[in-house]
Design an enzyme around this catalytic site. Structure first.
Site, PDB file in Angstrom:
ATOM      1  CG  MET A 126       0.429   2.412   0.723  1.00  0.00           C
ATOM      2  SD  MET A 126       0.582   3.464  -0.737  1.00  0.00           S
ATOM      3  CE  MET A 126       1.415   2.340  -1.851  1.00  0.00           C
ATOM      4  CB  THR A 131      -8.598   3.146   3.943  1.00  0.00           C
ATOM      5  OG1 THR A 131      -8.389   1.728   4.025  1.00  0.00           O
ATOM      6  CG2 THR A 131      -8.594   3.588   2.496  1.00  0.00           C
ATOM      7  CG  HIS A 445      -4.551  -4.177  -0.427  1.00  0.00           C
ATOM      8  ND1 HIS A 445      -5.906  -4.371  -0.171  1.00  0.00           N
ATOM      9  CD2 HIS A 445      -4.252  -2.947   0.059  1.00  0.00           C
ATOM     10  CE1 HIS A 445      -6.386  -3.305   0.436  1.00  0.00           C
ATOM     11  NE2 HIS A 445      -5.414  -2.427   0.592  1.00  0.00           N
TER      12      HIS A 445
END
Length: 512
Positions: A126, A131, A445
């Site tokens: 990931m 971000t 998350h």
């Protein structure tokens, strides 16, 4: 990079995301003579291995890299690869470019489930799609039984190249923080006040700023290490256990179907918060806490247009097509507090996530996206279970999610919606009527499924140095190790915990 499967290594690492890369980096720095092999189920996307897809200059190559990350059944070629696409999507199962949804088992009757639970399969994990936000945990987010947590976070920041001031000169960034501070800072401790978001980014000599992926964590120390091997498209199907010790890993070459048993003195499973416990389960390592205390961060988004700001003269760049971070990419942070148990990520988007009139061209940096993440009310019953009779598309035990939002969760979600409205009102004019709370699982998350504990009391899977209780030589890594309910982006914390585990292995290698 190699297609040669070694017979024997000192350390075998399953997974090449930021945490797996952290193990490889620390071991390359501290024990350069140790043989280390990393096995990744997904393909190589680009060079250097683990690069963030947003750093791939060619748009077609970037889109192809996202498709390659989407596991056994990638999306159609005509599906959007724009990461801003779906920012305000109300679909009950939101899938994002570079990820793939759990095909089945994501929701049980009468439960909330995790409809948008997703994974990525690629070199870099990931970390090729994130971000880059790296805030530090505060209050009850912190792991109190780790006295060296601050130093570990510092080291995690070094590996990720975290920079809190990369975009201090972004248009309107100071004004955004000034307005947010007026709305949120009263009564907060200094480290919990509105601030620039610490970001994992690399500043280049020519002025460019690019995202940190696992390539940055691997670093030159790993890439130049002749004793390090990275094998993509290699599925780890079993950790080999002999008595109370892990002695190797069974790996299937996904190109040929051939199986190899790689013997190792130490094994690190750093898949993700779903596939790490899956591999342990498939290997017969099944402590009570395995897969339990699963937590996601309920996520609410909102978008506004800054009011009362002058147009800036800089040429506008659409961040959705730019191969690197653009000058107006300011990111601000509203930290978690125990009184307000959520965390705000405020991004100047450079393009509107909702349609504007054709002749409406916003000033660069004046469109602001707000994302609020809540800490979960931790429950042992929130878990991922595994099926010994059914299998997933990789042939591993099928997953089944049990997950409920408690009354406390629903209250914190409503409070976060009020807070995000307050932030929006402070900044400008809303671009939509109401904030949107995404379906559970959307945050990506996921935590807690191989959680760390101070003692082997049945409520944890591993020790403070990430050693799996009762199985010598076996370590776990990733967001699943985090034992607390954190609302902030978890990568910095999980990399910090990986540093402690890698140091522990290095010490044991040196002492042998």
């Amino acid at each position: 990079m190699t297609r040669t499967f070694p017979d024997l290594v000192d350390v075998a690492i399953v997974g090449s995301g930021p945490c797996g890369a952290a193990y490889a980096r620390i071991l390359s720095e501290r024990c350069p003579s140790a043989t280390v092999a990393t096995f990744e189920v997904g393909p190589l996307l680009a060079d250097p291995p683990g690069v963030h897809v947003k750093n791939i200059v060619d748009p077609a190559a970037r889109a192809q890299a996202q498709r390659l990350s989407e596991g056994p059944a990638p999306q159609r070629d005509d599906t959007p690869t724009d990461t801003l696409e779906g920012y305000v999507d109300t679909a009950p199962r939101l899938v994002r470019p570079g990820t793939f949804l759990l095909a089945a088992g994501y929701q049980q009757p009468g439960e909330d489930g995790l409809p948008s639970v997703a994974m990525s399969s690629n070199v870099g994990g990931m970390g090729a799609h994130w971000t880059g936000a790296c805030p530090r945990p505060g209050g009850s987010e912190r792991i109190t039984f780790l006295p060296d947590l601050e130093e570990l976070l510092d080291e995690g920041g070094r590996l990720l190249a975290v920079d809190a001031h990369a975009f201090d000169d972004a248009p309107f960034a100071d004004e955004v923080r000034k307005r947010l501070s007026a709305a949120f800072d009263d009564g907060r401790d200094d480290d919990r006040r509105v601030a620039p978001m610490p970001l994992a980014v690399v500043r280049h000599d020519d002025g460019r700023v690019t995202w940190s992926g696992a390539d940055v964590v691997f670093g030159q120390a790993t890439r130049s290490n002749p004793n390090f091997t990275l094998v993509p498209q290699a599925l780890a199907s079993e950790v080999v256990i002999d008595g109370d010790r892990a002695t190797g890993v069974r790996v299937r070459d996904l190109r040929t179907g051939d199986e190899h048993v790689v013997r190792a003195r130490f094994i690190v499973v750093a898949a993700d918060a779903l596939r790490t416990p899956q591999l342990l389960w498939a290997s017969g390592v099944r402590p009570r806490a395995l897969g339990r205390y699963l937590n996601d961060q309920p996520q609410t988004v909102f978008a506004v247009r800054l009011r009362d700001v002058a147009h800036v003269s800089e040429e506008q760049v659409d961040s959705r097509t730019a191969p690197e971070i653009v000058p107006q990419s300011g990111v601000s942070w509203v930290p978690y507090t125990d009184e307000e148990p959520f965390h705000g990520q405020v991004m100047q988007l450079d393009a509107s996530p909702v349609p504007l009139a054709d002749d409406d061209v916003p000033a660069p940096g004046s469109i602001v996206g707000l994302g609020w993440f809540c800490a979960k009310d931790l429950q042992e019953s929130d878990r991922v279970e595994f099926d010994d009779t059914g299998s997933d598309p990789y042939g591993m035990p099928a997953m089944r999610i049990h997950y409920r939002l408690t009354e406390r969760d629903r209250a914190s979600i409503e409070a976060s919606r009020a807070a995000i409205r307050r932030a929006g009102e402070a900044l400008g004019d809303p671009l939509d009527d109401e904030p949107l709370t995404f379906a559970p699982g959307t945050s990506l998350h996921y935590q807690g499924t191989v959680r760390m504990g101070e003692t082997d009391d049945g409520a944890s899977v591993c020790s403070p140095t990430s050693r799996v209780w009762g199985v010598d030589g076996l370590y776990v890594a990733g967001n699943g190790v985090i034992p607390t309910a954190i609302a902030c982006n978890p990568t910095l914390t999980s990399v910090a915990l990986a540093v402690a585990g890698a140091r522990d292995i290095a010490t044991r290698l040196d002492g042998s």
